[in-house]
Each structure stands twice: as structure tokens, then as C-alpha cells.
Design an enzyme around this catalytic site. Structure first.
Site, PDB file in Angstrom:
ATOM      1  N   HIS A 101       0.799  -1.227   0.000  1.00  0.00           N
ATOM      2  CA  HIS A 101       0.000   0.000   0.000  1.00  0.00           C
ATOM      3  C   HIS A 101       0.830   1.275   0.000  1.00  0.00           C
ATOM      4  CE1 HIS A 101      -3.840  -2.079   1.736  1.00  0.00           C
ATOM      5  NE2 HIS A 101      -3.344  -2.712   0.696  1.00  0.00           N
ATOM      6  N   ARG A 135      -5.059   3.077  -6.416  1.00  0.00           N
ATOM      7  CA  ARG A 135      -5.399   4.143  -5.463  1.00  0.00           C
ATOM      8  C   ARG A 135      -4.232   4.461  -4.547  1.00  0.00           C
ATOM      9  NH1 ARG A 135      -7.458  -0.525  -3.175  1.00  0.00           N
ATOM     10  NH2 ARG A 135      -7.263  -0.707  -0.911  1.00  0.00           N
TER      11      ARG A 135
END
Length: 148
Positions: A101, A135
Site C-alpha cells: 500500500h 489508489r
């Protein structure tokens, strides 16, 4: 594990764990760069974080590992530098997510608060995970815009 060079640096509180992880990584055929410290004699952690940052910015290693007592000092020192994303982790899930992430390129371990077995698990997760992009890339771009 993917082939890459891993740079490791620690202060006196992380020396023992760094030594263990150097052996552990070498046993898996991973190329390492040991940037010190070389004993448990007191040293200043920013010096060793800086040495690791220099190696990463020069392209002499793909990722790094920093170790100090709590991991906090090394995290703060490393994250001051452009292009460095140092993530403090004390469990494999956090280490994996730091890569997936946050595209972390430095794993920071708390030498006084993690077992060698858990540190190995963190290393395995960090080195085998890949950045997911999407994202997460958008979010990293926003962070990078705020860094001078």
C-alpha cells in the site's frame, strides 16, 4: 524471494538483530550491504539512517532495513529524505502492507521489542510483497507533492 540487494544499518540497540538478519538473508542467497554499526558501543542512529539513505539514493541497493531500539528514531531520520518511505513494523502483516500500500523501500524494526523469529517473518513479508499501485499510487503522489 526476488533477487535484490538489501542494505542494513543499525545503531547499538539494533546491532544484534542486524547481525542475525544479515546471516538469515545470506542463507537465502540475498545480497546484503552491511552499513554498520559493528558493535553494541553507543552510536547516533541518524548517522546510520543517513548511510542507508545514501546507498538507496545512489541505486546501490533496492531496499533497506534500519534497526534501533524502538524503531522510531530511525523512522524519523530516514523519512526526512526525498524518495525514502521507511515503515516501522513489528509484525509480518504490517511489513507486507507497507510494501503493498505504501511502496515502502525501507523496513524499520524495533530491535528491543521484536523477536528474531518475528523479525524474520517481517523480512520475508517485506521482501516478497509488491506495490499494488492504483489508489495507493494516487495517495503516494499526494504525499510526494508535499515533500520539499
Amino acid at each position: 524471494m526476488p533477487e535484490k540487494t538489501v542494505a542494513l544499518a543499525a545503531d547499538h540497540a539494533g546491532f544484534a538483530l542486524k547481525s542475525h538478519l544479515l546471516d538469515w538473508l545470506s542463507g537465502r542467497g540475498i545480497v546484503t550491504r552491511d552499513l554498520g554499526t559493528d558493535s553494541e558501543d553507543a552510536v547516533d542512529y541518524p548517522d546510520f539512517a543517513g548511510a542507508l539513505v545514501d546507498i538507496l539514493q545512489a541505486g546501490a541497493a533496492e531496499c533497506g532495513v534500519l534497526i534501533c531500539g524502538s524503531g522510531i528514531g530511525m523512522s524519523i531520520a530516514a523519512n526526512r529524505h526525498r524518495g525514502i518511505r521507511a515503515a516501522l513494523a513489528s509484525d509480518a502483516e504490517t511489513a507486507r502492507l507497507a510494501r503493498q500500500h505504501n511502496d515502502a523501500n525501507v523496513l524499520v524494526l524495533p530491535g528491543r521489542h521484536i523477536s528474531t523469529v518475528e523479525a524474520e517473518c517481517c523480512m520475508e513479508a517485506f521482501l516478497t510483497a509488491t506495490f499494488e499501485g492504483g489508489r495507493h499510487r494516487r495517495r503516494l503522489d499526494k504525499i510526494a507533492q508535499g515533500v520539499s
